[in-house]
Design a protein around this motif. Structure first.
Motif, PDB file in Angstrom:
ATOM      1  N   SER A   9       0.820  -1.202   0.000  1.00  0.00           N
ATOM      2  CA  SER A   9       0.000   0.000   0.000  1.00  0.00           C
ATOM      3  C   SER A   9       0.860   1.261   0.000  1.00  0.00           C
ATOM      4  CB  SER A   9      -0.909   0.015   1.229  1.00  0.00           C
ATOM      5  OG  SER A   9      -1.546   1.260   1.382  1.00  0.00           O
ATOM      6  N   TYR A  10       0.308   2.305  -0.579  1.00  0.00           N
ATOM      7  CA  TYR A  10       0.956   3.615  -0.543  1.00  0.00           C
ATOM      8  C   TYR A  10       0.990   4.159   0.879  1.00  0.00           C
ATOM      9  CZ  TYR A  10       1.520   8.633  -1.321  1.00  0.00           C
ATOM     10  OH  TYR A  10       1.948   9.928  -1.269  1.00  0.00           O
ATOM     11  N   TYR A  11       0.040   3.731   1.705  1.00  0.00           N
ATOM     12  CA  TYR A  11      -0.119   4.301   3.044  1.00  0.00           C
ATOM     13  C   TYR A  11       0.702   3.536   4.076  1.00  0.00           C
ATOM     14  CZ  TYR A  11      -3.889   6.651   0.639  1.00  0.00           C
ATOM     15  OH  TYR A  11      -4.613   7.398  -0.248  1.00  0.00           O
ATOM     16  N   TYR A  12       2.001   3.532   3.880  1.00  0.00           N
ATOM     17  CA  TYR A  12       2.881   2.714   4.713  1.00  0.00           C
ATOM     18  C   TYR A  12       3.009   3.243   6.134  1.00  0.00           C
ATOM     19  CZ  TYR A  12       6.469   6.299   4.000  1.00  0.00           C
ATOM     20  OH  TYR A  12       7.160   7.477   3.982  1.00  0.00           O
ATOM     21  N   THR A  13       2.582   4.472   6.387  1.00  0.00           N
ATOM     22  CA  THR A  13       2.632   5.008   7.749  1.00  0.00           C
ATOM     23  C   THR A  13       1.379   4.669   8.550  1.00  0.00           C
ATOM     24  OG1 THR A  13       1.745   7.138   7.047  1.00  0.00           O
ATOM     25  CG2 THR A  13       4.151   6.894   7.079  1.00  0.00           C
ATOM     26  N   THR A  14       0.509   3.880   7.959  1.00  0.00           N
ATOM     27  CA  THR A  14      -0.718   3.440   8.623  1.00  0.00           C
ATOM     28  C   THR A  14      -0.570   1.973   8.994  1.00  0.00           C
ATOM     29  OG1 THR A  14      -2.040   5.008   7.341  1.00  0.00           O
ATOM     30  CG2 THR A  14      -3.211   3.187   8.405  1.00  0.00           C
ATOM     31  N   GLY A  15      -0.662   1.666  10.271  1.00  0.00           N
ATOM     32  CA  GLY A  15      -0.459   0.296  10.712  1.00  0.00           C
ATOM     33  C   GLY A  15      -1.411  -0.695  10.083  1.00  0.00           C
ATOM     34  N   ALA A  16      -2.633  -0.281   9.849  1.00  0.00           N
ATOM     35  CA  ALA A  16      -3.638  -1.184   9.290  1.00  0.00           C
ATOM     36  C   ALA A  16      -3.342  -1.591   7.859  1.00  0.00           C
ATOM     37  CB  ALA A  16      -5.015  -0.534   9.363  1.00  0.00           C
ATOM     38  N   ALA A  17      -2.408  -0.929   7.206  1.00  0.00           N
ATOM     39  CA  ALA A  17      -2.081  -1.240   5.809  1.00  0.00           C
ATOM     40  C   ALA A  17      -1.262  -2.509   5.670  1.00  0.00           C
ATOM     41  CB  ALA A  17      -1.331  -0.075   5.184  1.00  0.00           C
TER      42      ALA A  17
END
Length: 123
Positions: free
Chosen positions: A101-109
């Protein structure tokens, strides 16, 4: 799916250092972002640090900022977590994880996980 194997955990005294490693296989390593998490007994899993595919803008939780450093070596398909100034409250099982995912700073990713490595910090 990417396979992840952590190593480097152990017992260390407060104020000491450890370096965790996580070897990845099954997918081109440079296409995935990597993160480190930990879970202490009776507590929720905590998202600690993350590094994007290129190793540029890293992320750290406030609890480890300034003490832990995440890095990666794409040639070795490995991500590292250098842990300095360790405290007894850092005792936990540490997991590496991967995401496309692009959202690598989000744990849920994160959707691929290693088996974990135990870190114990004695006072």
């Amino acid at each position: 799916q990417v396979q992840l194997v952590e190593s480097g955990g152990g017992l260390v005294q407060a104020g000491g250092s450890l370096r965790l490693s996580c070897a990845a296989s099954g997918r081109t390593f440079s296409t995935i972002a990597m993160g480190w998490f930990r879970q202490a007994p009776g507590k929720e899993r905590e998202f600690l640090a993350a590094i994007p595919r290129s190793g540029g803008n890293t992320y750290y939780a406030d609890s480890v900022k300034g003490r832990f450093t995440i890095s990666r070596d794409n040639a070795k398909n490995t991500v590292y977590l250098q842990m300095n100034s360790l405290k007894p409250e850092d005792t936990a099982v540490y997991y590496c994880a991967a995401t496309s995912s692009y959202y690598y700073t989000t744990g849920a990713a994160y959707d691929s996980w290693g088996q974990g490595t135990q870190v114990t910090v004695s006072s």
